[in-house]
Scaffold this active site. Structure first.
Site, mmCIF file in Angstrom:
data_model
loop_
_atom_site.group_PDB
_atom_site.id
_atom_site.type_symbol
_atom_site.label_atom_id
_atom_site.label_comp_id
_atom_site.label_asym_id
_atom_site.label_seq_id
_atom_site.Cartn_x
_atom_site.Cartn_y
_atom_site.Cartn_z
ATOM 1 N N CYS A 113 0.812 -1.229 0.000
ATOM 2 C CA CYS A 113 0.000 0.000 0.000
ATOM 3 C C CYS A 113 0.842 1.274 0.000
ATOM 4 O O CYS A 113 0.312 2.365 -0.222
ATOM 5 C CB CYS A 113 -0.953 0.004 1.184
ATOM 6 S SG CYS A 113 -2.199 -1.286 1.027
ATOM 7 N N HIS A 263 -3.372 7.240 1.984
ATOM 8 C CA HIS A 263 -3.722 5.918 1.470
ATOM 9 C C HIS A 263 -5.157 5.582 1.891
ATOM 10 O O HIS A 263 -5.622 6.023 2.949
ATOM 11 C CB HIS A 263 -2.746 4.879 2.008
ATOM 12 C CG HIS A 263 -3.151 3.488 1.683
ATOM 13 N ND1 HIS A 263 -3.411 3.092 0.388
ATOM 14 C CD2 HIS A 263 -3.386 2.399 2.460
ATOM 15 C CE1 HIS A 263 -3.768 1.830 0.398
ATOM 16 N NE2 HIS A 263 -3.770 1.381 1.637
ATOM 17 N N ASN A 293 -10.001 -0.237 -1.319
ATOM 18 C CA ASN A 293 -8.540 -0.134 -1.212
ATOM 19 C C ASN A 293 -7.905 -0.696 -2.488
ATOM 20 O O ASN A 293 -7.937 -1.898 -2.724
ATOM 21 C CB ASN A 293 -8.085 -0.916 0.021
ATOM 22 C CG ASN A 293 -6.581 -0.831 0.247
ATOM 23 O OD1 ASN A 293 -5.835 -0.367 -0.612
ATOM 24 N ND2 ASN A 293 -6.136 -1.303 1.398
HETATM 25 O O1 UT7 Z 1 -4.052 -1.286 3.105
HETATM 26 C C1 UT7 Z 1 -3.354 -2.074 4.014
HETATM 27 C C2 UT7 Z 1 -3.780 -1.750 5.326
HETATM 28 N N1 UT7 Z 1 -5.062 -2.329 5.648
HETATM 29 C C3 UT7 Z 1 -5.702 -1.788 6.637
HETATM 30 O O2 UT7 Z 1 -5.260 -0.800 7.150
HETATM 31 C C4 UT7 Z 1 -6.952 -2.437 7.174
HETATM 32 C C5 UT7 Z 1 -6.919 -2.345 8.689
HETATM 33 N N2 UT7 Z 1 -7.984 -3.012 9.408
HETATM 34 C C6 UT7 Z 1 -9.278 -2.667 9.267
HETATM 35 O O3 UT7 Z 1 -9.627 -1.848 8.457
HETATM 36 C C7 UT7 Z 1 -10.283 -3.303 10.220
HETATM 37 O O4 UT7 Z 1 -9.608 -3.992 11.238
HETATM 38 C C8 UT7 Z 1 -11.306 -4.238 9.522
HETATM 39 C C9 UT7 Z 1 -12.236 -3.445 8.629
HETATM 40 C C10 UT7 Z 1 -10.576 -5.297 8.723
HETATM 41 C C11 UT7 Z 1 -12.149 -4.955 10.568
HETATM 42 O O5 UT7 Z 1 -12.805 -4.020 11.393
HETATM 43 P P1 UT7 Z 1 -12.864 -4.247 12.972
HETATM 44 O O6 UT7 Z 1 -13.673 -3.173 13.537
HETATM 45 O O7 UT7 Z 1 -11.430 -4.350 13.448
HETATM 46 O O8 UT7 Z 1 -13.637 -5.602 13.084
HETATM 47 P P2 UT7 Z 1 -13.182 -6.951 13.787
HETATM 48 O O9 UT7 Z 1 -12.016 -7.558 13.129
HETATM 49 O O10 UT7 Z 1 -13.097 -6.690 15.254
HETATM 50 O O11 UT7 Z 1 -14.414 -7.876 13.512
HETATM 51 C C12 UT7 Z 1 -15.620 -7.718 14.212
HETATM 52 C C13 UT7 Z 1 -16.576 -8.805 13.811
HETATM 53 C C14 UT7 Z 1 -16.020 -10.210 13.919
HETATM 54 O O12 UT7 Z 1 -17.040 -11.027 14.414
HETATM 55 P P3 UT7 Z 1 -17.046 -11.485 15.980
HETATM 56 O O13 UT7 Z 1 -15.785 -12.259 16.147
HETATM 57 O O14 UT7 Z 1 -17.078 -10.213 16.758
HETATM 58 O O15 UT7 Z 1 -18.300 -12.286 16.089
HETATM 59 C C15 UT7 Z 1 -15.756 -10.594 12.472
HETATM 60 O O16 UT7 Z 1 -15.887 -11.977 12.255
HETATM 61 O O17 UT7 Z 1 -16.991 -8.630 12.449
HETATM 62 C C16 UT7 Z 1 -16.873 -9.863 11.752
HETATM 63 N N3 UT7 Z 1 -16.545 -9.586 10.354
HETATM 64 C C17 UT7 Z 1 -17.504 -9.325 9.442
HETATM 65 N N4 UT7 Z 1 -18.838 -9.272 9.540
HETATM 66 C C18 UT7 Z 1 -19.518 -8.957 8.412
HETATM 67 C C19 UT7 Z 1 -15.330 -9.506 9.768
HETATM 68 N N5 UT7 Z 1 -15.486 -9.200 8.469
HETATM 69 C C20 UT7 Z 1 -16.811 -9.069 8.240
HETATM 70 C C21 UT7 Z 1 -17.578 -8.771 7.119
HETATM 71 N N6 UT7 Z 1 -18.918 -8.717 7.239
HETATM 72 N N7 UT7 Z 1 -17.020 -8.511 5.922
#
Ligand code: UT7
Length: 336
Positions: A113, A263, A293
């Site tokens: 990225c 980014h 992204n």
């Molecule tokens: O470009 C390179 C750099 N990339 C980034 O900077 C991305 C950085 N990370 C992020 O943007 C975020 O961490 C995410 C968008 C990937 C995730 O957001 P979050 O608020 O950290 O969510 P989480 O990982 O805590 O997930 C919360 C819940 C989980 O369920 P449980 O375990 O709480 O029951 C996941 O399984 O959301 C669930 N989940 C989804 N639900 C619906 C994960 N992906 C999805 C999805 N749809 N697509």
């Protein structure tokens, strides 16, 4: 000493729009979850017959036109991608042929990225050294062909899109740094301790006797894995940190900057940086809502869109920061 400046910009997004509702049909996810957690409303995906150099070609043609140069003036290509047409050679060579350019050097870099910031930095150094005069700098990605589009891969696959952006960078003479177009600085960083927090393990020579095998595919090692929370917190911290450092070292203040092009990994990341650094909302330009992204392509796409929106004009002072897998991060400060 020579300086470099961006003299032309171009972008290309494949026409096929994939909405969050479309993704709901492929995996257990929801429009609400994706918008709330990432800000993304839709992204673009290519069709089966399109490859990365095709996207790069369209963006490059637009940048060449915008710069008002003849393509024969280009004396090198620096291209950033993590989704090449083939394992090797690099996309730059395929792009060179598609553009019908002469035997100029074609350098492919990865850097994920932060690919475009690295590419800008290399182009700036090449031009400053006197080795090159007019470089085509490209960021191009096709993610849609490499994502796990099932519920298992939803935390990553909803975030990424396809697209390309390009810039022509030329040698320039700076008489007044407060008005003349030029790259003021680029600063690059990496910390390999984060390498496995966002990566694709296969194919790879670290895996065993074979770089690629059916076993790795069965184990999904060819799909990206991300430790989302760790990447998120590091992205906020590192982008804010390198931006603050760049402004201090180059003797500019936050108020001097007209436009922040970050980014595009997550709208919340950029909002948190803006909040932390007390950047007024109208100075931050985001495109993630429409394109997701696009990794190495986010910065040049952001510049093109900002130009179309009337936010990027001759003399605009732009601050860019990017963070990505590696971990790698970096800044670029430039007057357009
Ligand atoms: O470009 C390179 C750099 N990339 C980034 O900077 C991305 C950085 N990370 C992020 O943007 C975020 O961490 C995410 C968008 C990937 C995730 O957001 P979050 O608020 O950290 O969510 P989480 O990982 O805590 O997930 C919360 C819940 C989980 O369920 P449980 O375990 O709480 O029951 C996941 O399984 O959301 C669930 N989940 C989804 N639900 C619906 C994960 N992906 C999805 C999805 N749809 N697509």
């Amino acid at each position: 000493m020579f300086s470099s400046a961006i003299t032309g910009l171009g972008m290309y997004l494949p026409p096929r729009v994939v909405t969050n509702n479309d993704l709901e049909k492929l995996m257990e996810t929801s429009n609400e979850w994706i918008i709330q957690r990432s800000g993304i409303e839709e992204r673009r995906w290519v069709d089966a017959d399109t490859c990365t150099s095709d996207l790069a070609l369209q963006a490059s043609l637009e940048a060449i036109k915008d710069a008002g140069i003849d393509k024969s003036e280009i004396d090198g290509i620096v291209l950033a991608t993590i989704s090449p047409d083939h394992e090797f050679p690099g996309v730059g060579c395929f792009l060179q042929t598609k553009l019908g350019l002469s035997e100029i050097p074609c350098l492919d870099i990865r850097q994920q990225c932060t690919g475009f910031v690295h590419a800008m930095s290399i182009a700036d150094a090449f031009i400053k050294s006197g080795q090159h005069k007019t470089l085509l700098v490209v960021g191009a990605e096709i993610h849609s062909k490499g994502l796990d589009k099932t519920t298992r891969g939803r935390d990553v696959s909803v975030l990424f899109g396809d697209g390309a952006g390009a810039a022509i960078m030329c040698r320039t003479e700076v008489k007044d740094p407060r008005t003349d177009s030029h790259i003021i600085s680029t600063r690059l960083f990496a910390d390999g301790n984060g390498a496995k927090d966002l990566w694709v393990a296969a194919p790879g020579t670290a895996l065993g006797a074979d770089r690629m095998s059916k076993v790795y595919i069965d184990e999904n090692l060819h799909f990206p894995y991300m430790n989302g929370k760790r990447v998120f917190t590091n992205a906020v911290r590192r982008m804010a940190e390198c931006l603050t450092m760049a402004l201090a070292k180059d003797n500019y203040t936050m108020d001097d900057v007209d436009l922040f092009i970050f980014h595009q990994a997550n709208l919340r990341i950029n909002q948190m940086i803006a909040q932390e650094m007390k950047i007024p909302e109208h100075k931050v330009f985001n495109t993630i809502q429409k394109f997701g992204n696009t990794t190495a392509a986010t910065i040049p796409i952001g510049l093109c869109e900002a130009k179309k929106a009337g936010k990027l004009k001759k003399g605009t002072l732009v601050a860019t920061a990017a963070f990505g897998a590696g971990f790698t991060w970096g800044s670029a400060l430039y007057r357009y």
